[in-house]
Each structure stands twice: as structure tokens, then as C-alpha cells.
Enzyme design. Structure first.
Site, PDB file in Angstrom:
ATOM      1  N   TRP A 223       0.829  -1.211   0.000  1.00  0.00           N
ATOM      2  CA  TRP A 223       0.000   0.000   0.000  1.00  0.00           C
ATOM      3  C   TRP A 223       0.863   1.262   0.000  1.00  0.00           C
ATOM      4  CZ3 TRP A 223      -4.950   2.084   0.398  1.00  0.00           C
ATOM      5  CH2 TRP A 223      -5.032   3.369   0.951  1.00  0.00           C
TER       6      TRP A 223
ATOM      7  N   ASP B 207       0.339   9.137   0.837  1.00  0.00           N
ATOM      8  CA  ASP B 207       1.040  10.390   0.528  1.00  0.00           C
ATOM      9  C   ASP B 207       2.468  10.269  -0.028  1.00  0.00           C
ATOM     10  OD1 ASP B 207      -1.023  10.728   2.288  1.00  0.00           O
ATOM     11  OD2 ASP B 207       0.089  11.939   3.715  1.00  0.00           O
TER      12      ASP B 207
ATOM     13  N   PHE C 100       4.752   8.843   9.893  1.00  0.00           N
ATOM     14  CA  PHE C 100       3.800   9.539   9.032  1.00  0.00           C
ATOM     15  C   PHE C 100       4.537  10.530   8.131  1.00  0.00           C
ATOM     16  CE2 PHE C 100      -0.692   9.241  11.147  1.00  0.00           C
ATOM     17  CZ  PHE C 100      -0.636   7.861  11.070  1.00  0.00           C
TER      18      PHE C 100
ATOM     19  N   GLU D 218      -4.216  18.692   6.535  1.00  0.00           N
ATOM     20  CA  GLU D 218      -3.062  17.793   6.540  1.00  0.00           C
ATOM     21  C   GLU D 218      -2.042  18.265   5.499  1.00  0.00           C
ATOM     22  OE1 GLU D 218      -5.021  13.556   7.695  1.00  0.00           O
ATOM     23  OE2 GLU D 218      -5.119  14.021   5.581  1.00  0.00           O
TER      24      GLU D 218
ATOM     25  N   TRP E 157      -9.322   9.223  -0.001  1.00  0.00           N
ATOM     26  CA  TRP E 157      -9.547   8.381   1.179  1.00  0.00           C
ATOM     27  C   TRP E 157     -10.933   7.744   1.168  1.00  0.00           C
ATOM     28  CZ3 TRP E 157      -5.940   6.186   3.691  1.00  0.00           C
ATOM     29  CH2 TRP E 157      -4.726   6.813   3.930  1.00  0.00           C
TER      30      TRP E 157
HETATM   31  C1  FRU Z   1      -2.758  12.227   4.703  1.00  0.00           C
HETATM   32  C2  FRU Z   1      -2.339  11.574   5.986  1.00  0.00           C
HETATM   33  C3  FRU Z   1      -1.315  12.408   6.699  1.00  0.00           C
HETATM   34  C4  FRU Z   1      -0.567  11.402   7.520  1.00  0.00           C
HETATM   35  C5  FRU Z   1      -0.568  10.210   6.600  1.00  0.00           C
HETATM   36  C6  FRU Z   1      -0.589   8.905   7.335  1.00  0.00           C
HETATM   37  O1  FRU Z   1      -3.218  11.361   3.734  1.00  0.00           O
HETATM   38  O2  FRU Z   1      -3.467  11.338   6.799  1.00  0.00           O
HETATM   39  O3  FRU Z   1      -1.852  13.464   7.460  1.00  0.00           O
HETATM   40  O4  FRU Z   1       0.731  11.812   7.818  1.00  0.00           O
HETATM   41  O5  FRU Z   1      -1.700  10.326   5.781  1.00  0.00           O
HETATM   42  O6  FRU Z   1      -0.362   7.847   6.470  1.00  0.00           O
END
Ligand code: FRU
Length: 604
Positions: free
Chosen positions: A145, A148, A204, A318, A408
Site C-alpha cells: 500500500w 502520501d 507519518f 493535513e 480516502w
Molecule cells: C494524509 C495523511 C497524513 C498522515 C498520513 C498517514 O493522507 O493522513 O496526514 O501523515 O496520511 O499515512
């Protein structure tokens, strides 16, 4: 006789297959141990079933938990396997302590799980493509998978792309920084995992920069990464690389930044004016961006916040990015703050909004429109463009951006399995002044993409559409770049359709009276994996005198439209059962003219 022989052979094969992997010891209905001999292969192949809940796997070495991973270990059937790299454990027996999560009534039932007989030692892992929807000229992980893109930087002719990665399955989990590099932004080399989870949390999103003055003391030109350590809380951590971004050493003083509520995705850069490092962080649930500054990358001071109540607010904020760019055709420079939002995008789910304004080194202030409001601006008007950020240190002052080509709402359900998600084509961001006096961002395909333009498969010039649709052949490869200039001055609606032999179609409709281009993928192929997928998207095209100029890129499961010099961009996924073969242009009143059409194959 023959049957008995076949049976014996099959039994023998089953035995050898079982013997080729470690044997499970069952300790209860939901707990088993695997004793893994790290000298028996480079990898332990782990059998995965996509729809099963995660098992928690503690990897124990010499009595200590070395790492904990979550894997959807197969219960009823094996969809595919994922490799666990045993090379760091050579010379050791490693215990995999496995807690399965689905209820089992007895140990006997637990033993029937499909996974136990399919763990296997191997020296290689087959990553050859098994997916018909895997893009041919967009970045994807080899397996597993991806969400970002993050941490991107450019150095010595190489574009580094890190990404949110699950190496142990094709759904979101075990967030790790995957790593790819490219010298032409089209062909990507896949490199070892760059930053893996630790006791502070999973890794992340974040960013990278080169510390050319050794301000942090990790070495001149060390690559510095800042990322979010995500556990019960989110904190910001630091790591550095002295091998050009291949491997990272975490800072012992982590976390470097803490806040008392959810904050993530640090994006930092060196500010020449102040001689300091500046950082913008998404204060996610507060729907604002917060700013920090630092002389040495280790000690950060909070300097301000931007965004409360401004722009689109119907989701968490984000993945920020902040940079200054010249405004084309003027002597102005403006700051652009990218602010990804999920949900709350214009067509449901995820999208990338941006603000134009000033950054004084402490905080950001957005430009207002004539009515004193801060306008909402989107970087892309499709459904599949998220977590967009730019490369640090790109050459010739370029601002090259890339987005995660998904949403998402359904990212985990799209019909692929060996891997999930691709990134968009890289794009150059430019600022221009619109007719309303506002500054906007245009996105153009990065110039490197021109190099994959192949043979012309169809072309036309000065064709009046008339009452009947005009049809043109698309490349048999299923890959294409379409350049089409339409004159719609006298028309009320122009329709560009992509279709295949299954009757599946994508409709791109342009309405010259409203100057809106819309994208309809209701009947584009597989759509029923999510009720949100078929939703249409649309955007203002910024045409003058009805002249609509489009560059459309088709890959095996995506369509990206760059309209009128990138003033409108639309990125959408599609999953046709077979590639679209025909492009047709039609018009309600027969008043549209094709000034120019060229359909190119893609050379990859
Ligand atoms: C955005 C997010 C970020 C986070 C990451 C986690 O798509 O939610 O804020 O760092 O994905 O995988």
C-alpha cells in the site's frame, strides 16, 4: 494406479511446501508462535488475505521485541504473500509471536487458518507486475500500500520521492517511508525502506532538506528528514542521512516538537532571509497550520498560526507546503500555502486547497478578494488528487509537485491487490494573475513528460463537427497523450467521449456559456467498489472566446486533464474492463470546431 500416484505426488508436494516454511506452535485460540530461522532465506513470505483483520506480530529477537507489525494473515484463502526481510537477523532464530484477531472457538479451528501452511522461506520475492490496472508511466510501489508522497528533495540530478508505505499488505498500516528515485521523473528505481517505525510510533508524512551549512551538526550536506511519529499521540521527529537519502539515523533527542493536540506532516525549508529554518505543521483537528522556526533543526520555537475559520473547513487539515514563487508576467513574488483537506473536497473526500498570500517568517496571511473574503482555491478539480507537496531544492527555481492519485473515500477498495495507489504525473506550479485580480496557481505537466510522447496515432485539423460525432482511434497500448484545441464560440455544449468495446465510457463535457468542464465516470468501467467513486467532478476552464485547449494523459487506470495552460487540472481514476479505443467529439448544435487534434501513443 495413476490416481494413487497423483495423490502421493500431491501429498509429497504439500509436505515439502509445508516443510519449506516455519512450523506454527499454537498457544491458544488466538495466539501462535513461529520460530523463524533467519539463515534459511533472505525473506519469510507471509500469506495475506486482504479482507481479514490484522494480526499483531511481535518479532522477538534474544528475548526483546525488535518490531511489531500488523499483517492481514490469511484465514480462509491466500490472496498474495508479502516478504519480511530476514537479512538483519542472520545468525539468529527469531520468534514471531502472532495474535490473530478474529474469534476462533478452539485451537483446532485456529490451526485451520490458511496462513499456517503457506509461510515460506525464500531468497527472492517476485515483484513482476500481476495487475492490469497498474499504471505504465506513473509512480507506484512494487507491492504493498502507498498513500502520501512525502520528503521529496532533488540533489545531483536525482529526484528523491519518499512515500507513506505499508510493506506488509495492500491496505493502510505499518506506516513507513518507502523510497524511489528518478533522473527523469518518469522511470523510478525502487530502493530499500528509508525510515521504519520505532517505539515513538509509525512514520507519518514529513519533508526533507539538505543542510548545506551543517547547522544541525550531522555533517555538511546531510539530508535531514522531519516526520510525524504517530502513536497514541502525534509528535515530530528528526532523522538524518549521510548516504544521500538512502538510509537515515534517528535523532536521539526525538521527539523534536510536541503539541498537546493532533499535529502532523512537518514541512520545513531554509529561509535565506532570516538564516533560519522554518517549518509549517498541520494542526489537523483545529483546521489550521502552525509555524515554527529554528537555528539548528533540533530546537524549534512556535511563531504563529494561520487558517482558523478560513478556506475549506469541512475536514482535517493535513500535509502542508509553503514556498514563494514569482507571479508570471509581473514583478511580484507571492507565497503559496498548500493545505490538503480530508474530507471536505469539492466532490467529496480528499482534495488539495491552497492559499496565496504573504509569509513574514512567523506566520502566513492570505490575500483577500474584493469583498474582503479569503477565497477557496483548489489545485485540481478531479476526485483523485491528494496529499500534494513539492520537491525541495528542485533545479532552476522549479516548483515541482506530485499528488497521491486517490481519495480516502475509496483508496483501500480500488480493484488492485498486489499494490495499491499511484502518484500523479509530476507537475510544475506557476502563479498567474487572474482576470479578477486574484493570484492563482496553474499546474503543467513537468517538461520531462514530453520525452515519452510517442507516435501520432490520430490527427485532425479544422474539422467542423456538424450533426454527427467525429471519432478517432486511440493507441492500442491503452496509453495516450491527447492534445485537442476546440473552438466552441458558437456552441452550447461540446462532448469529448472515450469509449471501449464493452460500451464503457468517460464523458468530458464543456459548456461554453458557463465555461465549465465536467468529468463523468459513472459508466467508465468498474465503479461499484464504492458508492462515492462514480461522483462527477467539474471546474472552471478559464477559456477565452470559447477556445478550449486540453492535454489529456491516459494511463491504465487514470485520466489527467490539463486545460488552458494548466489553469484547470482534473485528475480522476478509471478502471475500464478493456482500454478505451475511441475518442469521439460531438456537439449538441453541431457548432464546435476541432482546430487541432493529435493523439500520441506513449513511449515507455
Ligand atoms: C494524509 C495523511 C497524513 C498522515 C498520513 C498517514 O493522507 O493522513 O496526514 O501523515 O496520511 O499515512
Amino acid at each position: 494406479m495413476k490416481n494413487i500416484a497423483t495423490f502421493l505426488l500431491a501429498a509429497l508436494f504439500a509436505l515439502t511446501a509445508a516443510a519449506s516454511g516455519p512450523e506454527a506452535v499454537f498457544l491458544g485460540t488466538n495466539h501462535a508462535l513461529l520460530r523463524v530461522d533467519a539463515d534459511r532465506g533472505k525473506y519469510l513470505l507471509m500469506p495475506v488475505q486482504e479482507t481479514i483483520e490484522d494480526s499483531k506480530v511481535n518479532i522477538i529477537v534474544d528475548g526483546h521485541i525488535d518490531k511489531t507489525i500488523y499483517v492481514r494473515l490469511a484465514k480462509y484463502r491466500v490472496d498474495h504473500t508479502v516478504p519480511f526481510d530476514l537479512s538483519p537477523y542472520k545468525g539468529h532464530t527469531v520468534v514471531f509471536s502472532i495474535e490473530t484477531s478474529q474469534s476462533r472457538s478452539s485451537v483446532r479451528e485456529a490451526k485451520e487458518d490458511a496462513c499456517w501452511s503457506r509461510f515460506a522461506y525464500a531468497d527472492t520475492f517476485d515483484t513482476s507486475n500481476r495487475e492490469k490496472y497498474r499504471p505504465a508511466y506513473h509512480h507506484t510501489p512494487l507491492y504493498g500500500w502507498m498513500n502520501d508522497p512525502n520528503g521529496m528533495f532533488y540533489a545531483d540530478g536525482t529526484w528523491h520521492l519518499y512515500y507513506q508505505y505499508n510493506p506488509y499488505g495492500s491496505k493502510w498500516q505499518n506506516m513507513t517511508w518507502g523510497h524511489s528515485t528518478s533522473t527523469d521523473l518518469v522511470h523510478w528505481q525502487h530502493l530499500p525502506l528509508a525510515i521504519e517505525p520505532d517505539a515513538l510510533g509509525t512514520i507519518f508524512s514529513g519533508s526533507c532538506a539538505i543542510d548545506s551549512t551543517n547547522s544541525a551538526g550531522f555533517g555538511k550536506n546531510a539530508v535531514i528528514a522531519m516526520y510525524t511519529s504517530a502513536d497514541r499521540s502525534q509528535t515530530q521527529s528528526l532523522a538524518h542521512s549521510t548516504d544521500g537519502g538512502l538510509s537515515f539515523v534517528k535523532y536521539p533527542g526525538n521527539p523534536a516538537i510536541t503539541m498537546d493536540s493532533e499535529a502532523r506532516d512537518p514541512n520545513f525549508f531554509f529561509d535565506k532571509e532570516s538564516g533560519e529554518w522554518k517549518l509549517v505543521l498541520a494542526h489537523a483537528l483545529n483546521k489550521e497550520m502552525v509555524f515554527f522556526s529554528s537555528p539548528d533543526l533540533k530546537n524549534w520555537t512556535y511563531t504563529g498560526a494561520f487558517g482558523k475559520g478560513l478556506g475549506a473547513q469541512n475536514g482535517v487539515w493535513e500535509c502542508p507546503d509553503l514556498f514563494q514563487l514569482p507571479v508570471k508576467g509581473t514583478d511580484m513574488k507571492k507565497w503559496m500555502l498548500i493545505c490538503n483537506i480530508n474530507p471536505g473536497g469539492p466532490f467529496g473526500g480528499s482534495a488539495t486547497q491552497y492559499f496565496i498570500g504573504e509569509f513574514d517568517g512567523k506566520t502566513f496571511k492570505a490575500d483577500e478578494d474584493a469583498d474582503g473574503n479569503v477565497p477557496v482555491k483548489w489545485l485540481d478539480y478531479g476526485k483523485d488528487f491528494y496529499a500534494t507537496v513539492t520537491w525541495n531544492n528542485a533545479p532552476q527555481g522549479r516548483r515541482t509537485a506530485i499528488g497521491w492519485m486517490s481519495n480516502w473515500q475509496y483508496a483501500a477498495e480500488v480493484p488492485t491487490s498486489q499494490y495499491r495507489s499511484a502518484n500523479t504525473l509530476p507537475r510544475e506550479i506557476e502563479l498567474y494573475k487572474g482576470d479578477d485580480g486574484q493570484i492563482y496557481a496553474a499546474s503543467l505537466p513537468s517538461p520531462e513528460i514530453d520525452a515519452i510522447r510517442g507516435n501520432v496515432v490520430s490527427k485532425a485539423t479544422a474539422v467542423n463537427i456538424g450533426a454527427k460525432a467525429r471519432s478517432y482511434k486511440l493507441p492500442a497500448s491503452g496509453l495516450a497523450e491527447i492534445c485537442i484545441d476546440l473552438n466552441t464560440q458558437k456552441a452550447t455544449q461540446a462532448l469529448i467521449k472515450l469509449s471501449n468495446n464493452f460500451g464503457e465510457e468517460v464523458l468530458m463535457t464543456y459548456d461554453p456559456t458557463t465555461d465549465v468542464l465536467s468529468f463523468d465516470r459513472k459508466n467508465s468501467g468498474l465503479t461499484d467498489f464504492s458508492q462515492d467513486f462514480p461522483d462527477p467532478s467539474e471546474g472552471k476552464a478559464f477559456s477565452t472566446d470559447g477556445a478550449l485547449s486540453l492535454r489529456i494523459f491516459i494511463d491504465h487506470s487514470s485520466i489527467e486533464i490539463f486545460a488552458n495552460d494548466g489553469r484547470l487540472v482534473m485528475t480522476n481514476l478509471v478502471f475500464p474492463r478493456s482500454p478505451y479505443t475511441t475518442l469521439s467529439v460531438s456537439d449538441k448544435d453541431g457548432a464546435t470546431r476541432i482546430d487541432n487534434l493529435k493523439i500520441y501513443d506513449i513511449n515507455i
